[in-house]
Design a protein around this motif. Structure first.
Motif, PDB file in Angstrom:
ATOM      1  N   THR A  80       1.003  -1.219  -0.102  1.00 54.39           N
ATOM      2  CA  THR A  80       0.112   0.171  -0.126  1.00 54.39           C
ATOM      3  C   THR A  80       0.946   1.181   0.081  1.00 54.39           C
ATOM      4  O   THR A  80       2.133   1.028   0.405  1.00 54.39           O
ATOM      5  N   ARG A  81       0.175   2.432  -0.481  1.00 51.07           N
ATOM      6  CA  ARG A  81       0.958   3.718  -0.571  1.00 51.07           C
ATOM      7  C   ARG A  81       1.037   4.192   0.849  1.00 51.07           C
ATOM      8  O   ARG A  81       1.851   5.159   1.016  1.00 51.07           O
ATOM      9  N   SER A  82       0.406   3.775   1.884  1.00 53.61           N
ATOM     10  CA  SER A  82       0.685   4.121   3.244  1.00 53.61           C
ATOM     11  C   SER A  82       1.601   3.380   4.221  1.00 53.61           C
ATOM     12  O   SER A  82       1.733   3.608   5.418  1.00 53.61           O
ATOM     13  N   GLY A  83       2.271   2.492   3.329  1.00 58.48           N
ATOM     14  CA  GLY A  83       3.398   1.528   4.235  1.00 58.48           C
ATOM     15  C   GLY A  83       2.962   0.255   4.753  1.00 58.48           C
ATOM     16  O   GLY A  83       3.759  -0.281   5.375  1.00 58.48           O
ATOM     17  N   ASN A  95      -5.002   3.598  16.161  1.00 54.86           N
ATOM     18  CA  ASN A  95      -4.659   2.774  17.184  1.00 54.86           C
ATOM     19  C   ASN A  95      -2.825   2.788  16.966  1.00 54.86           C
ATOM     20  O   ASN A  95      -2.517   2.205  17.835  1.00 54.86           O
ATOM     21  N   ASP A  96      -2.690   3.965  16.526  1.00 51.53           N
ATOM     22  CA  ASP A  96      -1.110   4.437  16.280  1.00 51.53           C
ATOM     23  C   ASP A  96      -0.241   3.226  15.879  1.00 51.53           C
ATOM     24  O   ASP A  96       0.714   2.803  15.879  1.00 51.53           O
ATOM     25  N   ILE A  97      -0.985   2.868  14.917  1.00 52.20           N
ATOM     26  CA  ILE A  97      -0.248   1.578  14.240  1.00 52.20           C
ATOM     27  C   ILE A  97      -0.166   1.755  13.042  1.00 52.20           C
ATOM     28  O   ILE A  97      -1.139   2.065  11.879  1.00 52.20           O
ATOM     29  N   ASN A  98       1.197   2.385  12.266  1.00 50.95           N
ATOM     30  CA  ASN A  98       1.073   3.042  10.841  1.00 50.95           C
ATOM     31  C   ASN A  98       1.946   2.324   9.700  1.00 50.95           C
ATOM     32  O   ASN A  98       2.288   2.759   8.840  1.00 50.95           O
TER      33      ASN A  98
END
Length: 262
Positions: A197-200, A227-230
């Motif tokens: 994905t483009r978001s990592g 939930n702060d999981i990037n």
């Protein structure tokens, strides 16, 4: 008056048929025949314009050549069904409609195979991946990469054709988040794939599950970010799970490892 002196009744003369009617009829037939001959010898009886519409991958010249219709061909001698059959056999054409309009116009409207992805060939050329799994070179110097890139696929891999066919059934908007798709088979799932994905995030699913899993992929990623999981690996199979990027993706295909909160 004596009976023997009676004057016999003279029958009324039959009306003579007018000889002029036959003459008029033959003159009419003659002039009709002359007009027909003149018509078929004139430009009005011939194809004077060929219009091609709906094509982006295939040039109008290629379609006209395949149709085997030329300017100057007899208008009534061209079969629209025959032209349609020839055009539909072109590799990139899904279907077509062929119509004739008087005087002299032939129109061919084509519907091409949908473009579902991009691919870089072995010699470094960009090419489209079509809905039937075939490829077609990108024309021009540059093109906007607005679809996922297929990487690591063999041209003979049947899963590549299956993936392309599946992608064609899914709204292309749902692939906006996907930048790349690779084959990622396992013992449990021969059609397993990995999406980037483009978001990592990395997403592991199968071609069979893809139409259902991609529907809520964006919502799943948004839930993780809340939930702060990037980043990490999303495994979307029978059980959906998330794990850190350094975790072993070759482990149990179905185990839930790190479910997002909420």
């Amino acid at each position: 008056m004596p009976e023997q002196l009676r004057i016999p009744k003279i029958p009324a003369p039959k009306p003579k048929k007018k000889k002029g009617r036959k003459l008029v009829f033959f003159l009419f037939i003659f002039f009709v025949a002359v007009l027909i001959v003149l018509f078929f010898r004139s430009s009005f009886s011939r194809i004077t314009q060929i219009e091609v519409a709906g094509n982006k991958l295939v040039t109008s010249e290629q379609i006209e050549q395949t149709s085997e219709v030329l300017i100057g061909d007899q208008f009534f001698g061209v079969s629209t069904a025959d032209v349609m059959d020839k055009v539909n056999h072109m590799k990139m054409i899904l279907s077509s409609e062929v119509t004739k309009s008087f005087p002299g116009k032939l129109k061919i409207v084509v519907h091409e195979q949908p473009k579902v992805a991009f691919e870089v060939s072995e010699d470094g050329r960009q090419q489209y991946v079509l809905a039937d799994g075939s490829t077609y070179p990108v024309q021009g110097l540059s093109v906007m990469i607005d679809k996922p890139i297929l990487s690591g696929w063999s041209a003979s891999d049947p899963n590549k054709a299956a993936l392309a066919k599946t992608m064609a059934t899914i709204s292309q908007d749902l692939f906006d988040e996907i930048s790349e798709i690779r084959p990622f088979p396992s013992e449990s799932y021969s059609d397993r794939i990995k999406l980037y994905t483009r978001s990592g995030f990395e997403v592991i699913t199968t071609i069979e599950y893809l139409p259902d899993k991609i529907l809520y992929l964006s919502a799943y990623i948004e839930n993780l970010k809340e939930n702060d999981i990037n980043n990490g690996v999303l495994t979307l199979l029978e059980v959906d799970s998330h794990q850190a990027l350094n975790a072993d993706p070759e482990g149990d295909d179905t185990a839930a490892k790190d479910e997002p909160k909420g």
